[in-house]
Design a protein around this motif. Structure first.
Motif, PDB file in Angstrom:
ATOM      1  N   PHE A  47       6.762  67.655 -17.754  1.00  0.00           N
ATOM      2  CA  PHE A  47       7.827  68.628 -17.955  1.00  0.00           C
ATOM      3  C   PHE A  47       9.136  67.912 -18.224  1.00  0.00           C
ATOM      4  O   PHE A  47       9.367  66.798 -17.761  1.00  0.00           O
ATOM      5  N   LYS A  48       9.949  68.562 -19.024  1.00  0.00           N
ATOM      6  CA  LYS A  48      11.262  68.041 -19.374  1.00  0.00           C
ATOM      7  C   LYS A  48      12.316  69.032 -18.912  1.00  0.00           C
ATOM      8  O   LYS A  48      12.097  70.239 -18.945  1.00  0.00           O
ATOM      9  N   VAL A  49      13.456  68.495 -18.533  1.00  0.00           N
ATOM     10  CA  VAL A  49      14.622  69.326 -18.250  1.00  0.00           C
ATOM     11  C   VAL A  49      15.646  68.946 -19.299  1.00  0.00           C
ATOM     12  O   VAL A  49      16.131  67.817 -19.310  1.00  0.00           O
ATOM     13  N   GLY A  55       9.249  64.519 -15.196  1.00  0.00           N
ATOM     14  CA  GLY A  55       8.107  64.176 -14.372  1.00  0.00           C
ATOM     15  C   GLY A  55       6.795  64.487 -15.060  1.00  0.00           C
ATOM     16  O   GLY A  55       6.763  65.199 -16.060  1.00  0.00           O
ATOM     17  N   THR A  56       5.707  63.923 -14.515  1.00  0.00           N
ATOM     18  CA  THR A  56       4.374  64.198 -15.012  1.00  0.00           C
ATOM     19  C   THR A  56       3.506  64.657 -13.848  1.00  0.00           C
ATOM     20  O   THR A  56       3.695  64.207 -12.716  1.00  0.00           O
ATOM     21  N   PHE A  57       2.588  65.555 -14.153  1.00  0.00           N
ATOM     22  CA  PHE A  57       1.646  66.024 -13.145  1.00  0.00           C
ATOM     23  C   PHE A  57       0.489  65.042 -13.052  1.00  0.00           C
ATOM     24  O   PHE A  57      -0.040  64.605 -14.072  1.00  0.00           O
ATOM     25  N   ARG A  58       0.114  64.708 -11.833  1.00  0.00           N
ATOM     26  CA  ARG A  58      -1.022  63.828 -11.618  1.00  0.00           C
ATOM     27  C   ARG A  58      -2.280  64.665 -11.457  1.00  0.00           C
ATOM     28  O   ARG A  58      -2.230  65.849 -11.154  1.00  0.00           O
ATOM     29  N   THR A  59      -3.411  64.023 -11.613  1.00  0.00           N
ATOM     30  CA  THR A  59      -4.671  64.742 -11.466  1.00  0.00           C
ATOM     31  C   THR A  59      -4.927  65.139 -10.016  1.00  0.00           C
ATOM     32  O   THR A  59      -5.687  66.067  -9.751  1.00  0.00           O
ATOM     33  N   ASP A  60      -4.293  64.449  -9.059  1.00  0.00           N
ATOM     34  CA  ASP A  60      -4.479  64.779  -7.648  1.00  0.00           C
ATOM     35  C   ASP A  60      -3.538  65.888  -7.173  1.00  0.00           C
ATOM     36  O   ASP A  60      -3.505  66.206  -5.990  1.00  0.00           O
ATOM     37  N   VAL A  67      13.230  58.615 -13.407  1.00  0.00           N
ATOM     38  CA  VAL A  67      14.589  58.358 -12.926  1.00  0.00           C
ATOM     39  C   VAL A  67      15.490  59.556 -13.249  1.00  0.00           C
ATOM     40  O   VAL A  67      16.283  59.987 -12.406  1.00  0.00           O
ATOM     41  N   SER A  68      15.351  60.105 -14.437  1.00  0.00           N
ATOM     42  CA  SER A  68      16.189  61.259 -14.780  1.00  0.00           C
ATOM     43  C   SER A  68      15.803  62.488 -13.956  1.00  0.00           C
ATOM     44  O   SER A  68      16.664  63.290 -13.593  1.00  0.00           O
ATOM     45  N   VAL A 128      20.836  57.044  -8.515  1.00  0.00           N
ATOM     46  CA  VAL A 128      19.428  56.676  -8.537  1.00  0.00           C
ATOM     47  C   VAL A 128      19.277  55.446  -9.418  1.00  0.00           C
ATOM     48  O   VAL A 128      19.719  55.447 -10.569  1.00  0.00           O
ATOM     49  N   ILE A 129      18.693  54.373  -8.882  1.00  0.00           N
ATOM     50  CA  ILE A 129      18.503  53.165  -9.669  1.00  0.00           C
ATOM     51  C   ILE A 129      17.041  52.938 -10.037  1.00  0.00           C
ATOM     52  O   ILE A 129      16.760  52.179 -10.957  1.00  0.00           O
ATOM     53  N   ALA A 130      16.117  53.605  -9.335  1.00  0.00           N
ATOM     54  CA  ALA A 130      14.702  53.439  -9.635  1.00  0.00           C
ATOM     55  C   ALA A 130      13.897  54.511  -8.912  1.00  0.00           C
ATOM     56  O   ALA A 130      14.404  55.199  -8.019  1.00  0.00           O
ATOM     57  N   VAL A 131      12.645  54.648  -9.325  1.00  0.00           N
ATOM     58  CA  VAL A 131      11.685  55.492  -8.615  1.00  0.00           C
ATOM     59  C   VAL A 131      10.415  54.670  -8.432  1.00  0.00           C
ATOM     60  O   VAL A 131      10.105  53.788  -9.230  1.00  0.00           O
ATOM     61  N   GLY A 132       9.691  54.961  -7.361  1.00  0.00           N
ATOM     62  CA  GLY A 132       8.483  54.207  -7.089  1.00  0.00           C
ATOM     63  C   GLY A 132       7.635  54.853  -6.029  1.00  0.00           C
ATOM     64  O   GLY A 132       7.880  55.987  -5.611  1.00  0.00           O
TER      65      GLY A 132
END
Length: 167
Positions: A47-49, A55-60, A67-68, A128-132
């Motif tokens: 999905f985009k804003v 973000g992306t949906f995971r299979t789980d 980051v955005s 926000v400098i990163a995601v993990g």
């Protein structure tokens, strides 16, 4: 069995509230959200804003935020429970995509669990400098002085160099 008739925006809001805390999805109200669907399964892939991939949906059933997407969700006070603050000395390395070590963690939210998506904030706690993905829970991050705390998936410097957009 027929699937439940559900608006994709409602589905996204439910996922975000379940993963990151109740009420986090309210920051999306009034913003243009678009979805990308899988050609094979027809399910929502990402999905985009606005124009930015959020973000992306995971299979789980999880959601891997970008980051955005984290920069957008940080507008919610409940999302801060999913964030890790790091020392100023570690910011250049983490923003390039290097891992966060326990000795560089200054504080972390109460919702940080092993395997959960976290946003890494600078020392001021506003950017926000990163995601993990967290490798330890929040209590252990603060207690330990050795070892990797968060494996970075995307940093702000790595993203701008790869995309070439110069965000």
């Amino acid at each position: 069995m027929k699937p439940l008739p559900l608006d994709y925006t409602d589905k996204l809001s439910m996922h975000l509230d379940a993963i990151f805390g109740s009420g986090v999805s309210k920051v999306l109200d009034g913003r243009p959200v678009s979805f990308e669907f899988s050609r094979k399964t027809g399910r929502v892939k990402s999905f985009k804003v606005g124009e930015n991939l959020a973000g992306t949906f995971r299979t789980d059933g999880g959601v891997a935020i970008t980051v955005s997407g984290a920069a957008l969700l940080i507008g919610s006070a409940d999302f801060l429970k999913n964030c890790v603050n790091v020392l100023e000395d570690a910011v250049p390395f983490v923003s390039e995509g290097r891992s966060v070590f326990c000795k560089h963690v200054t504080s972390c939210g109460s919702n940080v669990r092993v395997g959960s998506d976290v946003a890494i904030l600078d020392s001021s706690g506003k950017g926000v400098i990163a995601v993990g993905v967290s490798l330890l829970d929040g209590r252990c991050m603060k207690a330990y002085q050795r070892g990797v705390a968060v494996r970075i998936r995307e940093g702000i410097k790595g993203r701008t160099e790869q995309s070439g957009t110069g965000i």
